[in-house]
Write a protein that holds these residues in place. Structure first.
Motif, mmCIF file in Angstrom:
data_model
loop_
_atom_site.group_PDB
_atom_site.id
_atom_site.type_symbol
_atom_site.label_atom_id
_atom_site.label_comp_id
_atom_site.label_asym_id
_atom_site.label_seq_id
_atom_site.Cartn_x
_atom_site.Cartn_y
_atom_site.Cartn_z
ATOM 1 N N GLU A 175 0.814 -1.219 0.000
ATOM 2 C CA GLU A 175 0.000 0.000 0.000
ATOM 3 C C GLU A 175 0.850 1.274 0.000
ATOM 4 O O GLU A 175 0.348 2.354 -0.281
ATOM 5 C CB GLU A 175 -0.997 0.012 1.163
ATOM 6 N N LEU A 176 2.148 1.156 0.285
ATOM 7 C CA LEU A 176 3.052 2.306 0.258
ATOM 8 C C LEU A 176 4.088 2.205 -0.858
ATOM 9 O O LEU A 176 4.928 3.093 -1.005
ATOM 10 C CB LEU A 176 3.779 2.432 1.603
ATOM 11 N N ALA A 177 4.026 1.154 -1.644
ATOM 12 C CA ALA A 177 5.052 0.899 -2.659
ATOM 13 C C ALA A 177 5.013 1.937 -3.770
ATOM 14 O O ALA A 177 3.964 2.475 -4.113
ATOM 15 C CB ALA A 177 4.845 -0.498 -3.246
ATOM 16 N N PHE A 178 6.189 2.231 -4.323
ATOM 17 C CA PHE A 178 6.286 3.080 -5.494
ATOM 18 C C PHE A 178 5.747 2.310 -6.694
ATOM 19 O O PHE A 178 5.908 1.091 -6.783
ATOM 20 C CB PHE A 178 7.745 3.481 -5.745
ATOM 21 N N LYS A 179 5.133 3.015 -7.633
ATOM 22 C CA LYS A 179 4.555 2.357 -8.816
ATOM 23 C C LYS A 179 5.643 1.840 -9.748
ATOM 24 O O LYS A 179 5.494 0.812 -10.387
ATOM 25 C CB LYS A 179 3.642 3.325 -9.567
ATOM 26 N N ASN A 180 6.733 2.582 -9.844
ATOM 27 C CA ASN A 180 7.811 2.246 -10.756
ATOM 28 C C ASN A 180 8.910 1.494 -10.011
ATOM 29 O O ASN A 180 9.427 1.980 -9.012
ATOM 30 C CB ASN A 180 8.358 3.550 -11.357
ATOM 31 N N TRP A 181 9.278 0.324 -10.496
ATOM 32 C CA TRP A 181 10.339 -0.456 -9.872
ATOM 33 C C TRP A 181 11.699 -0.116 -10.456
ATOM 34 O O TRP A 181 12.723 -0.536 -9.949
ATOM 35 C CB TRP A 181 10.075 -1.948 -10.065
ATOM 36 N N GLU A 182 11.736 0.629 -11.560
ATOM 37 C CA GLU A 182 12.965 0.953 -12.268
ATOM 38 C C GLU A 182 13.457 2.345 -11.888
ATOM 39 O O GLU A 182 13.782 3.152 -12.742
ATOM 40 C CB GLU A 182 12.721 0.892 -13.784
ATOM 41 N N MET A 183 13.469 2.667 -10.620
ATOM 42 C CA MET A 183 13.869 4.005 -10.201
ATOM 43 C C MET A 183 14.905 3.941 -9.098
ATOM 44 O O MET A 183 14.980 2.970 -8.356
ATOM 45 C CB MET A 183 12.648 4.801 -9.736
ATOM 46 N N GLU A 184 15.714 5.006 -9.029
ATOM 47 C CA GLU A 184 16.657 5.128 -7.928
ATOM 48 C C GLU A 184 16.004 5.958 -6.834
ATOM 49 O O GLU A 184 15.190 6.840 -7.118
ATOM 50 C CB GLU A 184 17.937 5.812 -8.405
ATOM 51 N N LEU A 185 16.351 5.660 -5.610
ATOM 52 C CA LEU A 185 15.794 6.370 -4.470
ATOM 53 C C LEU A 185 16.911 7.045 -3.684
ATOM 54 O O LEU A 185 18.042 6.581 -3.668
ATOM 55 C CB LEU A 185 15.050 5.399 -3.551
ATOM 56 N N VAL A 186 16.580 8.139 -3.034
ATOM 57 C CA VAL A 186 17.482 8.836 -2.131
ATOM 58 C C VAL A 186 16.994 8.557 -0.714
ATOM 59 O O VAL A 186 15.795 8.637 -0.444
ATOM 60 C CB VAL A 186 17.460 10.358 -2.400
ATOM 61 N N ILE A 187 17.905 8.207 0.162
ATOM 62 C CA ILE A 187 17.561 7.997 1.571
ATOM 63 C C ILE A 187 18.319 9.029 2.380
ATOM 64 O O ILE A 187 19.547 9.137 2.268
ATOM 65 C CB ILE A 187 17.930 6.581 2.053
ATOM 66 N N GLU A 188 17.602 9.812 3.174
ATOM 67 C CA GLU A 188 18.222 10.833 4.022
ATOM 68 C C GLU A 188 17.832 10.583 5.468
ATOM 69 O O GLU A 188 16.711 10.165 5.749
ATOM 70 C CB GLU A 188 17.744 12.228 3.619
ATOM 71 N N ARG A 189 18.759 10.846 6.359
ATOM 72 C CA ARG A 189 18.484 10.712 7.784
ATOM 73 C C ARG A 189 18.186 12.089 8.353
ATOM 74 O O ARG A 189 18.891 13.051 8.096
ATOM 75 C CB ARG A 189 19.676 10.102 8.510
ATOM 76 N N HIS A 190 17.107 12.182 9.100
ATOM 77 C CA HIS A 190 16.734 13.392 9.832
ATOM 78 C C HIS A 190 16.530 12.967 11.280
ATOM 79 O O HIS A 190 15.459 12.474 11.642
ATOM 80 C CB HIS A 190 15.443 14.009 9.276
ATOM 81 N N GLY A 191 17.591 13.113 12.092
ATOM 82 C CA GLY A 191 17.516 12.632 13.465
ATOM 83 C C GLY A 191 17.415 11.119 13.472
ATOM 84 O O GLY A 191 18.249 10.429 12.913
ATOM 85 N N ASP A 192 16.342 10.596 14.062
ATOM 86 C CA ASP A 192 16.165 9.140 14.083
ATOM 87 C C ASP A 192 15.175 8.671 13.018
ATOM 88 O O ASP A 192 14.725 7.534 13.041
ATOM 89 C CB ASP A 192 15.731 8.668 15.473
ATOM 90 N N GLU A 193 14.839 9.547 12.047
ATOM 91 C CA GLU A 193 13.918 9.184 10.970
ATOM 92 C C GLU A 193 14.659 9.081 9.644
ATOM 93 O O GLU A 193 15.639 9.779 9.416
ATOM 94 C CB GLU A 193 12.817 10.238 10.829
ATOM 95 N N LEU A 194 14.199 8.201 8.781
ATOM 96 C CA LEU A 194 14.732 8.082 7.431
ATOM 97 C C LEU A 194 13.667 8.553 6.453
ATOM 98 O O LEU A 194 12.488 8.212 6.594
ATOM 99 C CB LEU A 194 15.101 6.629 7.115
ATOM 100 N N CYS A 195 14.079 9.320 5.469
ATOM 101 C CA CYS A 195 13.174 9.808 4.432
ATOM 102 C C CYS A 195 13.595 9.150 3.119
ATOM 103 O O CYS A 195 14.752 9.274 2.714
ATOM 104 C CB CYS A 195 13.259 11.328 4.336
ATOM 105 N N ILE A 196 12.680 8.454 2.460
ATOM 106 C CA ILE A 196 12.968 7.776 1.195
ATOM 107 C C ILE A 196 12.138 8.456 0.113
ATOM 108 O O ILE A 196 10.926 8.585 0.244
ATOM 109 C CB ILE A 196 12.594 6.278 1.273
ATOM 110 N N ARG A 197 12.814 8.912 -0.974
ATOM 111 C CA ARG A 197 12.103 9.584 -2.060
ATOM 112 C C ARG A 197 12.801 9.278 -3.374
ATOM 113 O O ARG A 197 13.954 8.854 -3.381
ATOM 114 C CB ARG A 197 12.047 11.077 -1.817
#
Length: 78
Positions: free
Chosen positions: A20-42
């Protein structure tokens, strides 16, 4: 809120993204950033996609009168 688990994939940690949270496209690169104890994936880059199609939706008189008066306020000297 969805709860998931991390697991080991080789020498890396991995996270299972539920469908239910998956990206529609499987052929993409993602950026992962840390903000304190949280990770942001985009997505690594936002593609323009169908921007021309979106521009075509503007009416023919869009911005016919220009932007109008855009007077800038005076600034203090540096």
């Amino acid at each position: 809120m969805v709860i998931t688990k991390i697991f080991r994939n080789g020498n890396s940690q991995a996270v299972r993204i539920p469908v239910e949270l998956a990206f529609k496209n499987w052929e993409m690169e993602l950026v992962i950033e840390r903000h304190g104890d949280e990770l942001c994936i985009r997505p690594a880059q936002q593609r323009m996609g169908n921007v021309l199609e979106k521009f075509a939706r503007f009416s023919s008189d869009f911005m016919a009168n220009g932007r109008g008066d855009n007077q800038e306020d005076e600034r203090e000297a540096l």
